[in-house]
Enzyme design. Structure first.
Site, short mmCIF file in Angstrom:
data_model
loop_
_atom_site.label_atom_id
_atom_site.label_comp_id
_atom_site.label_asym_id
_atom_site.label_seq_id
_atom_site.Cartn_x
_atom_site.Cartn_y
_atom_site.Cartn_z
N LYS A 20 -81.35 -66.63 46.15
CA LYS A 20 -80.56 -67.44 46.06
C LYS A 20 -79.77 -67.28 47.18
O LYS A 20 -79.89 -68.75 48.09
CB LYS A 20 -79.84 -67.19 45.23
CG LYS A 20 -79.15 -68.19 45.25
CD LYS A 20 -78.33 -68.72 43.77
CE LYS A 20 -77.17 -67.07 42.59
NZ LYS A 20 -75.68 -67.59 43.74
N GLY A 90 -70.60 -72.20 43.50
CA GLY A 90 -69.27 -71.74 45.59
C GLY A 90 -70.12 -71.77 46.52
O GLY A 90 -69.19 -72.39 47.79
N SER A 163 -66.80 -63.24 51.37
CA SER A 163 -67.72 -62.93 52.72
C SER A 163 -68.65 -64.78 52.81
O SER A 163 -68.92 -65.17 54.51
CB SER A 163 -68.62 -62.31 53.19
OG SER A 163 -69.46 -62.91 52.14
N GLN A 164 -68.97 -65.91 52.07
CA GLN A 164 -69.01 -66.86 52.23
C GLN A 164 -68.03 -67.67 52.75
O GLN A 164 -68.35 -68.68 53.45
CB GLN A 164 -68.83 -67.78 50.89
CG GLN A 164 -69.96 -67.01 49.83
CD GLN A 164 -70.07 -68.06 48.71
OE1 GLN A 164 -68.88 -68.76 48.00
NE2 GLN A 164 -70.94 -67.01 47.39
N SER A 190 -68.36 -58.53 50.95
CA SER A 190 -69.79 -58.23 50.39
C SER A 190 -70.38 -58.70 52.12
O SER A 190 -71.33 -59.58 52.46
CB SER A 190 -69.77 -59.65 49.95
OG SER A 190 -69.17 -59.64 48.62
N ASP A 305 -72.21 -58.93 43.15
CA ASP A 305 -73.33 -59.36 41.83
C ASP A 305 -74.35 -58.24 41.02
O ASP A 305 -74.69 -58.14 40.11
CB ASP A 305 -74.60 -60.48 42.77
CG ASP A 305 -73.48 -61.39 43.07
OD1 ASP A 305 -72.74 -61.88 42.53
OD2 ASP A 305 -74.40 -62.10 44.13
N LYS A 332 -65.33 -64.99 41.08
CA LYS A 332 -66.42 -65.43 40.82
C LYS A 332 -66.56 -66.10 39.65
O LYS A 332 -65.60 -67.23 39.50
CB LYS A 332 -67.61 -64.24 40.51
CG LYS A 332 -67.95 -62.87 41.46
CD LYS A 332 -68.45 -63.70 42.58
CE LYS A 332 -68.94 -62.61 43.44
NZ LYS A 332 -70.00 -63.34 44.85
N ARG A 377 -75.08 -64.41 35.37
CA ARG A 377 -75.62 -62.96 35.90
C ARG A 377 -74.67 -62.47 34.36
O ARG A 377 -74.90 -60.93 33.43
CB ARG A 377 -74.23 -62.25 37.43
CG ARG A 377 -75.04 -63.06 38.04
CD ARG A 377 -74.96 -62.21 39.43
NE ARG A 377 -75.62 -63.26 40.48
CZ ARG A 377 -76.64 -62.75 41.17
NH1 ARG A 377 -77.57 -62.52 40.26
NH2 ARG A 377 -77.53 -63.99 41.71
#
Length: 423
Positions: A20, A90, A163-164, A190, A305, A332, A377
């Site tokens: 993903k 997200g 980290s996004q 992350s 994750d 999340k 998840r």
């Protein structure tokens, strides 16, 4: 939807779905360049949200079998005609908010979960770099308004939440007029996801220098990712591997070649817990044989994750399992630390929630009615737990469409006693 799970084992072979994380980035980077092809993409609810957002910015994307044919915008995304709805993604929200800062502006929103997820560090950095970005509700959550165009400059980014935010800036800043410097404040959570972004940007020709404390980005660049093949997803593979491990089963998992995915750590975690694993890295085939598991200590700062999967493994392992440095997992789709502590406790696990993790005393799980919290998840992890506990139902099972649409079908195909029905 409700998933009903009975005690069962798995066997045979299965191919993991495409990544993903790589798919999101491949779509976006291809769309911002002249275009190209994304081969073997993951087509899930989240990545389809990214496709629609890229199209809103002017790209043309066609699904041709197992390939996405992308006609890109050549570095000049257009201002969207309408609000961008990222649904539950997200990653789409954060990346496309930064893309919006290359246009005259956009409004981005999503579902109820998205409208609770924080974006303050990204909004601040977009403003630092010359754009205007704010939350309509003034709570750092969507709906977001982003007005460009970013010019470049210097910003300090809080790395403790996601980290996004960094990945979003790294994708947009090379297309700004001037150069940018991004300094990371605190620990970058992350980090492997940022490494994936850098890997793909460099493959597309971008020039970015970094020691992971500071990122120096030249402005006025362009992208050309060409033809890109998406690797297999270790996050999704973790549920298949855990299913074999907790049930004492043997399984062959295909599509797992080494990559920068932090969740590839599931292989070493399972080995440390006692599972027998043979991995042909060149062929991408991993053989796992479940054996008696022992508790471990896991630092989840790089692998958020995996936390739901590890929580299930720890619940059936002998001894204590500790998950630490996982406070960012609370931000999340749901608070995953609290969700796993709550639901596994209903199944008889001895599990204590800490501010930054979980402490789990291994034992025997029992069947129960548990909630998936509308989180893909959580749903998949609890399904794995049900294979050991038996007589388990998991609600909001439809959430698997976010990352692994064929999860229940694949589980049934390899022998799991799983049935899904509408509520």
């Amino acid at each position: 939807m409700i998933a009903s799970v009975e005690r069962s084992q798995v066997s045979g072979d299965v191919e993991v779905p495409p990544s993903k994380s790589y798919t999101h980035r491949a779509i976006t980077i291809s769309a911002l360049g002249p275009g190209g092809s994304v081969k073997r993409p993951l087509l899930s609810a989240d990545t389809r949200a990214t496709i629609r957002a890229a199209e809103a910015f002017g790209a043309e994307i066609a699904i041709e079998g197992e390939t996405l044919a992308v006609a890109g915008v050549g570095g000049g995304p257009k201002t969207p005609e309408n609000v961008i709805d990222v649904e539950n993604s997200g990653t789409t929200l954060r990346i496309m908010a930064a893309v919006a800062a290359l246009t005259d502006g956009a409004v981005l929103t999503g579902d109820a979960s998205i409208r609770r997820r924080p974006n303050g560090p990204l909004l601040k950095s977009l403003c630092d770099l010359g754009g205007e970005a704010f939350s309509i509700k003034k709570d750092d959550c969507a709906p977001l308004v982003v007005r460009g165009r970013i010019r470049g400059g210097r910003t300090v980014l809080d790395g403790s939440v996601s980290s996004q935010f960094l990945s979003a800036l790294l994708i947009s800043c090379p297309l700004a007029e001037g150069g940018s410097e991004i300094e990371i404040k605190g620990e970058l959570k992350s980090r492997p996801y940022a490494e994936i972004t850098l890997e793909m940007l460099r493959a597309a020709g971008a020039k970015i220098e970094t020691d992971f404390e500071r990122f120096a980005v030249q402005g006025g660049q362009s992208y050309d990712l060409g033809g890109y093949t998406v690797p297999g997803d270790f996050s999704s593979a973790s549920y298949l591997l855990a299913a074999a491990a907790v049930t004492g089963s043997s399984l062959s998992v295909r599509g797992l070649r080494p990559s920068k995915q932090g969740d590839s750590a599931i292989v070493s975690i399972l080995q440390e817990m006692g599972a027998k694993i043979s991995w042909d890295r060149s062929e991408g085939v991993l053989e796992i044989e479940g054996r008696e598991l022992s508790g471990v200590e896991v630092d989840a700062s790089l692998t958020p994750d995996l936390v739901p999967t590890i929580a299930v493994l720890g619940s059936v392992a002998e001894g204590q399992t500790v998950v630490k440095n996982a406070e960012h997992v609370r931000h999340k789709e749901t608070d995953r630390l609290r969700a796993m502590a709550t639901e596994l406790s209903r199944m008889g696990a001895k599990i204590a929630e800490r501010p930054d993790g979980l402490v789990i005393e291994g034992g025997r799980l029992r069947g129960a009615r548990v909630s998936g919290h509308h989180d893909h998840r959580i749903v998949m992890a609890l399904t794995v737990a049900g294979l050991v506990a038996g007589d388990t139902t998991v609600d909001t099972a439809e959430a698997v469409s976010v990352s692994y649409p064929g999860f229940f079908e694949e589980m049934a195909r390899i022998g799991a006693s799983v049935q899904v029905r509408r509520e």
